[in-house]
Design a protein around this motif. Structure first.
Motif, mmCIF file in Angstrom:
data_model
loop_
_atom_site.group_PDB
_atom_site.id
_atom_site.type_symbol
_atom_site.label_atom_id
_atom_site.label_comp_id
_atom_site.label_asym_id
_atom_site.label_seq_id
_atom_site.Cartn_x
_atom_site.Cartn_y
_atom_site.Cartn_z
ATOM 1 N N GLU A 25 0.810 -1.223 0.000
ATOM 2 C CA GLU A 25 0.000 0.000 0.000
ATOM 3 C C GLU A 25 0.844 1.273 0.000
ATOM 4 O OE1 GLU A 25 -3.354 -0.165 -0.148
ATOM 5 O OE2 GLU A 25 -3.243 -2.367 -0.152
ATOM 6 N N GLU A 26 2.145 1.135 -0.174
ATOM 7 C CA GLU A 26 3.072 2.268 -0.090
ATOM 8 C C GLU A 26 3.894 2.402 -1.375
ATOM 9 O OE1 GLU A 26 3.118 4.416 2.352
ATOM 10 O OE2 GLU A 26 1.827 3.326 3.748
ATOM 11 N N PRO A 27 3.349 3.083 -2.393
ATOM 12 C CA PRO A 27 4.067 3.195 -3.674
ATOM 13 C C PRO A 27 5.473 3.770 -3.546
ATOM 14 C CG PRO A 27 1.838 4.049 -3.876
ATOM 15 C CD PRO A 27 2.058 3.750 -2.428
ATOM 16 N N GLU A 28 5.664 4.730 -2.663
ATOM 17 C CA GLU A 28 6.990 5.336 -2.504
ATOM 18 C C GLU A 28 8.022 4.297 -2.054
ATOM 19 O OE1 GLU A 28 9.258 8.888 -0.047
ATOM 20 O OE2 GLU A 28 7.172 8.431 0.432
ATOM 21 N N ILE A 29 7.642 3.472 -1.111
ATOM 22 C CA ILE A 29 8.550 2.434 -0.622
ATOM 23 C C ILE A 29 8.781 1.404 -1.721
ATOM 24 C CG2 ILE A 29 8.889 0.594 1.074
ATOM 25 C CD1 ILE A 29 9.031 3.302 2.356
ATOM 26 N N LYS A 30 7.719 0.998 -2.400
ATOM 27 C CA LYS A 30 7.875 -0.002 -3.465
ATOM 28 C C LYS A 30 8.782 0.509 -4.576
ATOM 29 C CE LYS A 30 3.685 -1.042 -4.553
ATOM 30 N NZ LYS A 30 2.494 -1.695 -5.088
ATOM 31 N N LYS A 31 8.662 1.776 -4.940
ATOM 32 C CA LYS A 31 9.546 2.345 -5.961
ATOM 33 C C LYS A 31 10.997 2.286 -5.501
ATOM 34 C CE LYS A 31 6.119 5.596 -7.695
ATOM 35 N NZ LYS A 31 5.760 7.006 -7.800
ATOM 36 N N SER A 32 11.208 2.592 -4.246
ATOM 37 C CA SER A 32 12.561 2.528 -3.697
ATOM 38 C C SER A 32 13.089 1.097 -3.710
ATOM 39 C CB SER A 32 12.546 3.088 -2.273
ATOM 40 O OG SER A 32 13.817 3.040 -1.720
ATOM 41 N N LEU A 33 12.247 0.146 -3.350
ATOM 42 C CA LEU A 33 12.652 -1.263 -3.352
ATOM 43 C C LEU A 33 13.021 -1.729 -4.762
ATOM 44 C CD1 LEU A 33 9.972 -2.708 -0.906
ATOM 45 C CD2 LEU A 33 12.411 -2.364 -0.428
ATOM 46 N N ILE A 34 12.261 -1.274 -5.743
ATOM 47 C CA ILE A 34 12.550 -1.633 -7.139
ATOM 48 C C ILE A 34 13.950 -1.154 -7.517
ATOM 49 C CG2 ILE A 34 11.915 -1.125 -9.541
ATOM 50 C CD1 ILE A 34 8.945 -1.053 -8.447
ATOM 51 N N GLN A 35 14.328 0.022 -7.025
ATOM 52 C CA GLN A 35 15.634 0.583 -7.343
ATOM 53 C C GLN A 35 16.781 -0.129 -6.624
ATOM 54 O OE1 GLN A 35 16.203 2.995 -9.662
ATOM 55 N NE2 GLN A 35 14.039 2.678 -10.087
ATOM 56 N N ILE A 36 16.551 -0.570 -5.390
ATOM 57 C CA ILE A 36 17.676 -1.092 -4.607
ATOM 58 C C ILE A 36 17.981 -2.564 -4.842
ATOM 59 C CG2 ILE A 36 17.385 0.619 -2.783
ATOM 60 C CD1 ILE A 36 16.295 -1.803 -1.068
ATOM 61 N N PHE A 37 16.989 -3.322 -5.355
ATOM 62 C CA PHE A 37 17.256 -4.746 -5.571
ATOM 63 C C PHE A 37 17.833 -4.950 -6.971
ATOM 64 C CE2 PHE A 37 14.268 -5.445 -2.002
ATOM 65 C CZ PHE A 37 15.051 -6.312 -1.257
ATOM 66 N N PRO A 38 19.089 -5.389 -7.056
ATOM 67 C CA PRO A 38 19.727 -5.583 -8.361
ATOM 68 C C PRO A 38 18.930 -6.549 -9.236
ATOM 69 C CG PRO A 38 21.301 -5.908 -6.572
ATOM 70 C CD PRO A 38 19.948 -5.799 -5.945
ATOM 71 N N GLY A 39 18.859 -6.214 -10.502
ATOM 72 C CA GLY A 39 18.198 -7.094 -11.457
ATOM 73 C C GLY A 39 16.691 -6.919 -11.542
ATOM 74 N N THR A 40 16.138 -5.995 -10.768
ATOM 75 C CA THR A 40 14.698 -5.751 -10.831
ATOM 76 C C THR A 40 14.436 -4.800 -11.987
ATOM 77 O OG1 THR A 40 14.528 -6.012 -8.448
ATOM 78 C CG2 THR A 40 12.676 -4.981 -9.545
ATOM 79 N N ALA A 41 13.644 -5.244 -12.933
ATOM 80 C CA ALA A 41 13.361 -4.441 -14.127
ATOM 81 C C ALA A 41 12.289 -3.408 -13.813
ATOM 82 C CB ALA A 41 12.914 -5.347 -15.266
ATOM 83 N N GLY A 42 12.673 -2.153 -13.855
ATOM 84 C CA GLY A 42 11.741 -1.071 -13.575
ATOM 85 C C GLY A 42 10.579 -1.006 -14.538
ATOM 86 N N ASN A 43 10.790 -1.489 -15.780
ATOM 87 C CA ASN A 43 9.710 -1.433 -16.763
ATOM 88 C C ASN A 43 8.652 -2.515 -16.539
ATOM 89 O OD1 ASN A 43 11.293 -3.566 -17.628
ATOM 90 N ND2 ASN A 43 11.191 -3.013 -19.793
ATOM 91 N N CYS A 44 8.802 -3.267 -15.479
ATOM 92 C CA CYS A 44 7.785 -4.259 -15.118
ATOM 93 C C CYS A 44 6.777 -3.683 -14.132
ATOM 94 C CB CYS A 44 8.440 -5.502 -14.498
ATOM 95 S SG CYS A 44 9.372 -6.462 -15.685
ATOM 96 N N PHE A 45 6.907 -2.368 -13.840
ATOM 97 C CA PHE A 45 6.041 -1.713 -12.874
ATOM 98 C C PHE A 45 5.560 -0.384 -13.439
ATOM 99 C CE2 PHE A 45 9.056 -4.356 -10.642
ATOM 100 C CZ PHE A 45 8.260 -5.061 -9.756
#
Length: 121
Positions: free
Chosen positions: A85-105
């Motif tokens: 329920e926290e888009p700001e945190i999820k966006k940050s998590l997407i950035q910090i985990f290597p190999g997570t494709a940002g274009n999947c969100f």
């Protein structure tokens, strides 16, 4: 029959987390489930802290703490679930985990289907 048995043993298909049975189960316990459970507990506590601090001057510090905890404990899917329920945190998590494709969100960090994907959501 010997090839099938050898494959069965090589793949440790008789593995049980409790450590009973043959194969690696009796020799080496798989502790990933314990680490996942620990990450879930830490993420839930971090979420409680975030809920208390997100509207205070400590917001950025808590976001940084969450990032560090998530990097240290891993299991990105657990962190994404806890902070669903926290888009700001999820966006940050997407950035910090290597190999997570940002274009999947999308812009709210909700999973989307890639245009070139052959898989559906």
């Amino acid at each position: 029959m010997n090839r099938a048995k050898a494959l069965f043993e090589d793949l440790a298909l008789d593995y049980r987390p409790c450590g009973k049975g043959k194969g690696i189960a009796g020799k080496k316990k798989d502790k990933r489930w314990e680490r996942r459970f620990e990450a879930l507990s830490v993420a839930e506590h971090a979420k409680q802290d975030w809920d208390m601090l997100k509207d205070t001057e400590f917001r950025e510090r808590q976001l940084h703490n969450i990032e560090n905890l998530a990097k240290g404990y891993g299991f990105s899917s657990i962190w994404m679930m806890v902070f669903r329920e926290e888009p700001e945190i999820k966006k940050s998590l997407i950035q910090i985990f290597p190999g997570t494709a940002g274009n999947c969100f999308d812009e709210e960090a909700i999973p989307v289907r890639r245009p070139e994907s052959i898989l559906g959501l």
